[in-house]
Write a protein that holds these residues in place. Sequence first.
Motif: not given
Lengths: 285, 276
Positions: B148, B155, B157, B159, B163, B167, B240-242
């Motif tokens: 991961d 903050t 994050n 993934f 993922e 990214r 970023y998460t989104e």
Amino acid sequence: MIIAGNDLSKSYRSVKVLNKVNISCSAGEICGLLGSNGAGKTTLFKILCGLVSPDNGTIEINSKGPKPIGAIIEKPALYDYLNAYQNLKIFGKIQGAQIDDNSLVECLVKVGLPLDRKDPVGNFSMGMKQRLGIAIALLNDPACLVLDEPFSGLDPLGIASLRKLILDLAEKEKMAILLSSHIIDELSKVSTTLYVISNGKIVESGPTQRIINENTDTYTFCASNISSSKVLGKYTTVIKGNCASVQITQEKVPELIQELFNEEIYITSCTPELNMEKLFELSAK
Amino acid sequence: MRALIAAEIYKLLRQGKTYFALAAIFLIEGVILISAYYQGSNIIDILLDNLKQSFYFEGNLLNGNLLIYLILNTLWFHVPLILMIIISGILTSEYKDGTIQTVMLQPVSKWKFLLSKYIVAIIFTLIVVFFLALTSFGLSYSIFGFGDLIVYLDTLNFFSSSEAFYRLSWSFASGAVSMVFFSIVSLTLAVIFKEATKTWIIAAFFLILSNLLLKVDFGNYWVNRLFFVKLNDTWQYLFYTEIDWSGIYWNNLLLIIYSMIFIAFGLYLFNKKDIG
């Protein structure tokens, strides 16, 4: 006429570097441009070659080839990390010249460069760089060759072979050649037409020999025993080592050489000393 | 034009300094990997000691993905700086050696000559970023394995490994646009300043200033949105998460437009200026 600059003027800030300069060169003609350092020779050549834009005046070039002018300005600038062949190849490539490997080798041979030198040109002598620079300038068969101070930094052998190359290019290939120097000796040996530039103005132009004759009042005679001459007493003479600078007109030179011969003084060289001050005086008028 | 581009690539590849600069980029990558190999675990443990008591992390947190992310962060300063030095050098060295004069004494169009340098700058930059990505993925995964990815952006994050790969890959792609922008700017600076040292100083200053201004709020929406200094962190948006894809597309498009403006400005200046 292959190339002509008409009424060319150029200023850098308040300094007028060229002032209504006219110059031209025809096929097969070698035109010398004589001037002291800072007289405007390089600026004039840069303008003729399109590197610098003139403030006023026009340039005429009568050549329909892909490359009207080949030139070396100031010094032969080459890619020091490439060898001679690679330099020639890359400069041929960027101008789209259709040159095969054999032609490149011929170019190197033409300017007298050794084919066995495979090392980077950074190791080359100035003479060899000058030759390679000329080979690059000659790529794509220009009708005119412009050489700025081509003899500077060369040894006597290099000067002699470069002189021969220049004479051959004008004579055999009918190339218009413009070359500059501040050394009259070199120009007098190659150029048929001479332009004298001083403070950005052409102060004299015409056949080289005429200009030299009109502005020469001193000749230097060299011989091993010249200091023993009695004949030289008739003239204003300064003797230094084996050479004597004698104030004499051109017509009297053969007579003096004969008189020296009669004294068993055998002249090895006779060099006209151009009176540069007299020549450049015109610019002040 | 193709011949000019080929000649530019040939010249770039024949110069020793190109390889020194490339070695520097990959040496930085090596240093990051070696440091992480010997010290990374301890640092991660200290940083995440509390979190580990509350969350379950799959695999070792000091993994290939984290190392790739650390290498990716050289896109902030190290990589663009070295790229700017190499790229500006393809013009400043021509001025220094006087070869630009020899080139311009040949029947070569001024704008085509410079445009070929811009094109080579873009190609070279993309290749460098591609190889940086390739080597960082290859070395990081083979030495540190998968796991991961944890990233701190406002903050923490998290993934998953697959993922993270996705990214990180897109982040390199977006970062490449930013690197191309800096390369193009450096070449334009070389057109203006001609001399290598001056160009390097101004290029480094430009890079530092861009990074500083990135954090400055100009108090105006459009300036904050359109000013190029605000676009060079787009590759970070991927963490970023989104993912704000429209923001990424828009910023990269703007950076490409800015790059084209810098190219046009460089071509205009170069055409206007006398040589020598």
